[in-house]
Design a protein around this motif. Structure first.
Motif, PDB file in Angstrom:
ATOM      1  N   PRO A  73       0.807  -1.228   0.000  1.00 25.35           N
ATOM      2  CA  PRO A  73       0.000   0.000   0.000  1.00 25.35           C
ATOM      3  C   PRO A  73       0.837   1.274   0.000  1.00 25.35           C
ATOM      4  O   PRO A  73       0.390   2.307  -0.501  1.00 25.35           O
ATOM      5  CB  PRO A  73      -0.810  -0.130   1.301  1.00 25.35           C
ATOM      6  CG  PRO A  73      -0.830  -1.583   1.605  1.00 25.35           C
ATOM      7  CD  PRO A  73       0.506  -2.086   1.153  1.00 25.35           C
ATOM      8  N   ILE A  74       2.052   1.214   0.563  1.00 22.45           N
ATOM      9  CA  ILE A  74       2.908   2.405   0.616  1.00 22.45           C
ATOM     10  C   ILE A  74       3.582   2.657  -0.730  1.00 22.45           C
ATOM     11  O   ILE A  74       3.548   3.771  -1.267  1.00 22.45           O
ATOM     12  CB  ILE A  74       3.980   2.237   1.718  1.00 22.45           C
ATOM     13  CG1 ILE A  74       3.297   2.076   3.088  1.00 22.45           C
ATOM     14  CG2 ILE A  74       4.927   3.431   1.727  1.00 22.45           C
ATOM     15  CD1 ILE A  74       4.262   1.763   4.209  1.00 22.45           C
ATOM     16  N   VAL A  75       4.190   1.621  -1.308  1.00 29.24           N
ATOM     17  CA  VAL A  75       4.930   1.767  -2.557  1.00 29.24           C
ATOM     18  C   VAL A  75       4.004   2.062  -3.728  1.00 29.24           C
ATOM     19  O   VAL A  75       4.311   2.885  -4.604  1.00 29.24           O
ATOM     20  CB  VAL A  75       5.763   0.497  -2.836  1.00 29.24           C
ATOM     21  CG1 VAL A  75       6.465   0.607  -4.182  1.00 29.24           C
ATOM     22  CG2 VAL A  75       6.770   0.273  -1.713  1.00 29.24           C
ATOM     23  N   PHE A  76       2.848   1.407  -3.757  1.00 32.87           N
ATOM     24  CA  PHE A  76       1.941   1.546  -4.900  1.00 32.87           C
ATOM     25  C   PHE A  76       0.722   2.404  -4.564  1.00 32.87           C
ATOM     26  O   PHE A  76      -0.375   2.176  -5.076  1.00 32.87           O
ATOM     27  CB  PHE A  76       1.491   0.156  -5.376  1.00 32.87           C
ATOM     28  CG  PHE A  76       2.599  -0.651  -5.983  1.00 32.87           C
ATOM     29  CD1 PHE A  76       2.937  -0.501  -7.311  1.00 32.87           C
ATOM     30  CD2 PHE A  76       3.321  -1.546  -5.209  1.00 32.87           C
ATOM     31  CE1 PHE A  76       3.961  -1.236  -7.870  1.00 32.87           C
ATOM     32  CE2 PHE A  76       4.354  -2.295  -5.759  1.00 32.87           C
ATOM     33  CZ  PHE A  76       4.675  -2.127  -7.089  1.00 32.87           C
ATOM     34  N   GLN A  77       0.932   3.404  -3.735  1.00 31.66           N
ATOM     35  CA  GLN A  77      -0.164   4.293  -3.372  1.00 31.66           C
ATOM     36  C   GLN A  77      -0.776   5.009  -4.580  1.00 31.66           C
ATOM     37  O   GLN A  77      -2.003   5.088  -4.695  1.00 31.66           O
ATOM     38  CB  GLN A  77       0.318   5.318  -2.340  1.00 31.66           C
ATOM     39  CG  GLN A  77      -0.771   6.291  -1.888  1.00 31.66           C
ATOM     40  CD  GLN A  77      -0.233   7.338  -0.927  1.00 31.66           C
ATOM     41  OE1 GLN A  77       0.954   7.329  -0.607  1.00 31.66           O
ATOM     42  NE2 GLN A  77      -1.081   8.228  -0.485  1.00 31.66           N
ATOM     43  N   PRO A  78       0.030   5.564  -5.532  1.00 27.17           N
ATOM     44  CA  PRO A  78      -0.578   6.236  -6.697  1.00 27.17           C
ATOM     45  C   PRO A  78      -1.453   5.303  -7.531  1.00 27.17           C
ATOM     46  O   PRO A  78      -2.538   5.693  -7.966  1.00 27.17           O
ATOM     47  CB  PRO A  78       0.641   6.719  -7.489  1.00 27.17           C
ATOM     48  CG  PRO A  78       1.738   6.799  -6.493  1.00 27.17           C
ATOM     49  CD  PRO A  78       1.504   5.676  -5.538  1.00 27.17           C
ATOM     50  N   GLU A  79      -0.967   4.070  -7.759  1.00 30.84           N
ATOM     51  CA  GLU A  79      -1.742   3.127  -8.573  1.00 30.84           C
ATOM     52  C   GLU A  79      -3.046   2.733  -7.875  1.00 30.84           C
ATOM     53  O   GLU A  79      -4.108   2.649  -8.508  1.00 30.84           O
ATOM     54  CB  GLU A  79      -0.923   1.869  -8.867  1.00 30.84           C
ATOM     55  CG  GLU A  79       0.162   2.048  -9.919  1.00 30.84           C
ATOM     56  CD  GLU A  79       1.399   2.720  -9.386  1.00 30.84           C
ATOM     57  OE1 GLU A  79       1.448   2.999  -8.152  1.00 30.84           O
ATOM     58  OE2 GLU A  79       2.327   2.978 -10.176  1.00 30.84           O
ATOM     59  N   LEU A  80      -2.972   2.498  -6.564  1.00 32.61           N
ATOM     60  CA  LEU A  80      -4.172   2.120  -5.819  1.00 32.61           C
ATOM     61  C   LEU A  80      -5.184   3.265  -5.793  1.00 32.61           C
ATOM     62  O   LEU A  80      -6.389   3.048  -5.925  1.00 32.61           O
ATOM     63  CB  LEU A  80      -3.790   1.716  -4.385  1.00 32.61           C
ATOM     64  CG  LEU A  80      -2.961   0.434  -4.250  1.00 32.61           C
ATOM     65  CD1 LEU A  80      -2.514   0.242  -2.812  1.00 32.61           C
ATOM     66  CD2 LEU A  80      -3.765  -0.778  -4.715  1.00 32.61           C
ATOM     67  N   ARG A  81      -4.684   4.504  -5.632  1.00 32.04           N
ATOM     68  CA  ARG A  81      -5.590   5.653  -5.629  1.00 32.04           C
ATOM     69  C   ARG A  81      -6.267   5.820  -6.985  1.00 32.04           C
ATOM     70  O   ARG A  81      -7.484   6.060  -7.058  1.00 32.04           O
ATOM     71  CB  ARG A  81      -4.800   6.914  -5.269  1.00 32.04           C
ATOM     72  CG  ARG A  81      -5.676   8.169  -5.179  1.00 32.04           C
ATOM     73  CD  ARG A  81      -4.854   9.342  -4.712  1.00 32.04           C
ATOM     74  NE  ARG A  81      -3.762   9.613  -5.641  1.00 32.04           N
ATOM     75  CZ  ARG A  81      -2.782  10.473  -5.392  1.00 32.04           C
ATOM     76  NH1 ARG A  81      -2.738  11.122  -4.244  1.00 32.04           N
ATOM     77  NH2 ARG A  81      -1.833  10.674  -6.291  1.00 32.04           N
ATOM     78  N   ARG A  82      -5.478   5.673  -8.068  1.00 34.55           N
ATOM     79  CA  ARG A  82      -6.066   5.792  -9.404  1.00 34.55           C
ATOM     80  C   ARG A  82      -7.097   4.707  -9.658  1.00 34.55           C
ATOM     81  O   ARG A  82      -8.148   4.942 -10.246  1.00 34.55           O
ATOM     82  CB  ARG A  82      -4.964   5.707 -10.471  1.00 34.55           C
ATOM     83  CG  ARG A  82      -5.461   5.920 -11.896  1.00 34.55           C
ATOM     84  CD  ARG A  82      -4.348   5.690 -12.886  1.00 34.55           C
ATOM     85  NE  ARG A  82      -3.878   4.323 -12.840  1.00 34.55           N
ATOM     86  CZ  ARG A  82      -4.488   3.319 -13.485  1.00 34.55           C
ATOM     87  NH1 ARG A  82      -5.585   3.554 -14.195  1.00 34.55           N
ATOM     88  NH2 ARG A  82      -4.006   2.100 -13.422  1.00 34.55           N
TER      89      ARG A  82
END
Length: 269
Positions: A73-82
């Motif tokens: 969740p920390i590293v891929f925060q932008p992808e998860l938000r998008r």
């Protein structure tokens, strides 16, 4: 087992399958997709380790997966938000339909150009973009027809009154046929460049359109964009370029011209 299997279980399985499928569609083309593949590999290895009773490996993979659950969740925060934003807006459904439409249109044109190339029948297709080409197609034969392989081949078939001019396409519609375009003013061109190629260069010099030319002498496909010409494109290269054109609205981070120029550079590497 059938006695304990209810219709609710079938509905439950279907819902979970649809959710997983939609989530994977949102991840396609992102860094997170590579992560999913890596997690699947780790899952398979962990399962084999348990089956073979490899305790040390099982303990190690368990610790790794535990760390990943916190780190992902920390590293891929932008992808998860998008992904959550697109899911909330319902963009995944529109993107799926747009992708299928882009694939269908790209296949129709690629097949048509491939056939014309094989038969050494000359053709000139112009794909309109932001700059309108009304000055050209308004004086030509108006068609306003859906893009199809059969129609493109019929237009450029020898002895057809429209075969000498260009076809102008705006997204999924053929606007006109028998269209006459301005020739390039570049005087440093080789002699092999004929009228169709000069017209393709000419229209791309006065607009942001792109043009695809089939040479009846050499039986090859050329691309003209921004006043530059690339020769002897393969069918798969034409398909990729068309996918960039019909799917341009799906990519908000990079301009269409940037992606086309990158594709052209990759042709000769």
């Amino acid at each position: 087992m059938l006695d304990f299997f209810r219709w609710h279980d079938i509905l439950d399985i279907i819902i979970i399958t649809v959710i997983i499928h939609r989530l994977l569609l949102l991840l396609v083309g992102t860094r997170a997709m590579q992560l999913v593949k890596g997690l699947l590999v780790l899952g398979v290895v962990a399962s084999l380790a348990r089956v073979l009773d490899l305790r040390t490996l099982s303990w190690f993979l368990g610790k790794v997966l535990g760390v990943l659950i916190i780190a992902i969740p920390i590293v891929f925060q932008p992808e998860l938000r998008r992904m959550l934003e697109e899911l909330g807006r319902g963009n995944i459904w529109r993107r799926k339909r747009a992708q299928k439409k882009a694939e269908a249109l790209s296949q129709e044109i690629t097949r048509a150009l491939g056939y014309l190339k094989g038969q050494k029948i000359g053709a000139l297709l112009v794909l309109q973009r932001e700059t309108g080409l009304r000055d050209f197609w308004s004086t030509a034969v108006r068609l306003n027809a859906e893009v199809s392989q059969e129609l493109i081949i019929a237009i450029f078939w020898p002895d057809n009154p429209l075969h000498d001019g260009a076809v102008i396409i705006d997204r999924d519609m053929i606007l006109s046929a028998g269209t006459y375009l301005p020739l390039t003013e570049n005087t440093n061109l080789s002699r092999w460049i004929g009228t169709r190629h000069r017209a393709a260069l000419g229209v791309t010099e006065v607009s942001d359109a792109i043009a695809l030319v089939v040479s009846e002498e050499r039986g090859e496909i050329s691309l003209a964009i921004n006043g530059h010409l690339s020769r002897n494109l393969k069918d798969n290269q034409v398909y990729k370029l068309l996918m960039h054109y019909f799917g341009a609205e799906e990519n908000e981070r990079r301009s269409f011209l940037d992606r086309i120029q990158e594709e052209i550079r990759s042709l000769w590497q």
